[in-house]
Design a protein around this motif. Sequence first.
Motif, mmCIF file in Angstrom:
data_model
loop_
_atom_site.group_PDB
_atom_site.id
_atom_site.type_symbol
_atom_site.label_atom_id
_atom_site.label_comp_id
_atom_site.label_asym_id
_atom_site.label_seq_id
_atom_site.Cartn_x
_atom_site.Cartn_y
_atom_site.Cartn_z
ATOM 1 N N ASN A 65 12.242 -0.515 5.761
ATOM 2 C CA ASN A 65 13.394 -1.113 6.447
ATOM 3 C C ASN A 65 13.368 -0.920 7.955
ATOM 4 N N PHE A 66 12.814 0.222 8.406
ATOM 5 C CA PHE A 66 12.907 0.537 9.825
ATOM 6 C C PHE A 66 11.570 0.654 10.545
ATOM 7 N N LEU A 67 10.528 1.102 9.858
ATOM 8 C CA LEU A 67 9.231 1.198 10.539
ATOM 9 C C LEU A 67 8.435 -0.095 10.393
ATOM 10 N N TYR A 68 8.297 -0.560 9.158
ATOM 11 C CA TYR A 68 7.510 -1.774 8.930
ATOM 12 C C TYR A 68 8.254 -2.742 8.024
ATOM 13 N N PRO A 69 9.365 -3.313 8.516
ATOM 14 C CA PRO A 69 10.136 -4.265 7.698
ATOM 15 C C PRO A 69 9.413 -5.599 7.550
ATOM 16 N N LYS A 115 14.045 6.750 -1.279
ATOM 17 C CA LYS A 115 14.728 6.640 0.018
ATOM 18 C C LYS A 115 13.719 6.666 1.166
ATOM 19 N N LEU A 116 12.687 7.497 1.031
ATOM 20 C CA LEU A 116 11.642 7.569 2.053
ATOM 21 C C LEU A 116 10.919 6.230 2.172
ATOM 22 N N ILE A 117 10.582 5.648 1.025
ATOM 23 C CA ILE A 117 9.897 4.352 1.015
ATOM 24 C C ILE A 117 10.777 3.286 1.668
ATOM 25 N N LEU A 118 12.071 3.301 1.329
ATOM 26 C CA LEU A 118 12.996 2.330 1.918
ATOM 27 C C LEU A 118 13.097 2.487 3.432
ATOM 28 N N PHE A 119 13.074 3.740 3.900
ATOM 29 C CA PHE A 119 13.143 3.968 5.340
ATOM 30 C C PHE A 119 11.921 3.345 6.021
ATOM 31 N N SER A 173 0.828 -1.201 0.000
ATOM 32 C CA SER A 173 0.000 0.000 0.000
ATOM 33 C C SER A 173 0.865 1.254 0.000
ATOM 34 N N LEU A 174 1.920 1.240 0.798
ATOM 35 C CA LEU A 174 2.829 2.387 0.893
ATOM 36 C C LEU A 174 3.468 2.682 -0.462
ATOM 37 N N LYS A 175 3.960 1.642 -1.112
ATOM 38 C CA LYS A 175 4.605 1.824 -2.416
ATOM 39 C C LYS A 175 3.613 2.340 -3.453
ATOM 40 N N GLN A 176 2.372 1.889 -3.369
ATOM 41 C CA GLN A 176 1.349 2.323 -4.321
ATOM 42 C C GLN A 176 1.045 3.808 -4.189
ATOM 43 N N ARG A 177 0.947 4.300 -2.937
ATOM 44 C CA ARG A 177 0.574 5.708 -2.789
ATOM 45 C C ARG A 177 1.723 6.672 -3.050
ATOM 46 N N TYR A 178 2.946 6.152 -3.170
ATOM 47 C CA TYR A 178 4.072 7.012 -3.506
ATOM 48 C C TYR A 178 4.636 6.708 -4.893
ATOM 49 N N GLU A 179 3.919 5.901 -5.675
ATOM 50 C CA GLU A 179 4.403 5.633 -7.026
ATOM 51 C C GLU A 179 4.119 6.853 -7.907
ATOM 52 N N ILE A 180 4.809 6.928 -9.027
ATOM 53 C CA ILE A 180 4.754 8.124 -9.879
ATOM 54 C C ILE A 180 3.327 8.494 -10.262
ATOM 55 N N SER A 181 2.536 7.518 -10.695
ATOM 56 C CA SER A 181 1.174 7.808 -11.145
ATOM 57 C C SER A 181 0.295 8.340 -10.009
ATOM 58 N N ALA A 182 0.502 7.838 -8.794
ATOM 59 C CA ALA A 182 -0.298 8.280 -7.651
ATOM 60 C C ALA A 182 0.046 9.709 -7.259
ATOM 61 N N LEU A 183 1.316 10.082 -7.400
ATOM 62 C CA LEU A 183 1.748 11.420 -7.002
ATOM 63 C C LEU A 183 1.433 12.484 -8.053
#
Length: 254
Positions: free
Chosen positions: A56-60, A49-53, A23-33
Amino acid sequence: MKTIQKIIDHPLFAELITLYQKSLKQRYEISALERYPKYASIPRETINKLILFFTNFLYPKYDERIQLDRAFDSLSGFVHNPSKVWGILGNLAASIFKFGRHFPLALKAGMRALHAYVTAHEFESFLVNELSKETNPKEILENPYGMEKIISGVKKEQADQFRKDIGELFSVFTDSLLVNKIILIMEDIVKRMETKGTLYTEEDKNGIRLGVRILKEGQDIFKNLRKEEISLILQAIDEVERDFYLSACERFSH
């Protein structure tokens, strides 16, 4: 922490985290933005980088989360009981002599950032609770709008607090000089722990090391960016997350 352990043990926890990441990746993908033209100037590399953070650290992923959990638990202990940090660092005058007159500010900012991380991380408890209320939770997890259905049940004040915590965390990351000072202090804490023999456990040390990793990764997101760009990014995160929550509530109004 007992609550977190209970959440990890939930039979559908791993699938919930996978759904959240998707869901996170979908809302920050190019078409969504594209619906936010005012943020078009934000470099795609920064968004990645934001998505990776987040992932990797909040919801790995579940297996990575299990490895992080003891360190996270220990870090929570330091955040909720700052006197433990002072017990390691010693008296204020000696620390100021070593780290400079901005030491109290740096330590306070570091604890504030890590507290925001801990509380934002615990947002998952609300998601697990909402999923548990569903008659057929497995069906929700397989639904294209499953994450929206789950998050629509979260109270507005909880969703608002989550965004506030994320904003506070990233705000600290934007001050590179301050973050460098915080990292120096925390690395010194680990060194002092290592000289205390068995007084501090490996989990204690890993908790502080996790804090250092969080700060370094967060700092990397904003390095080489101008103040205007940083301000735009923080605004974008808040707006995108707010809109996602509001649209979920509208789609699944109770």
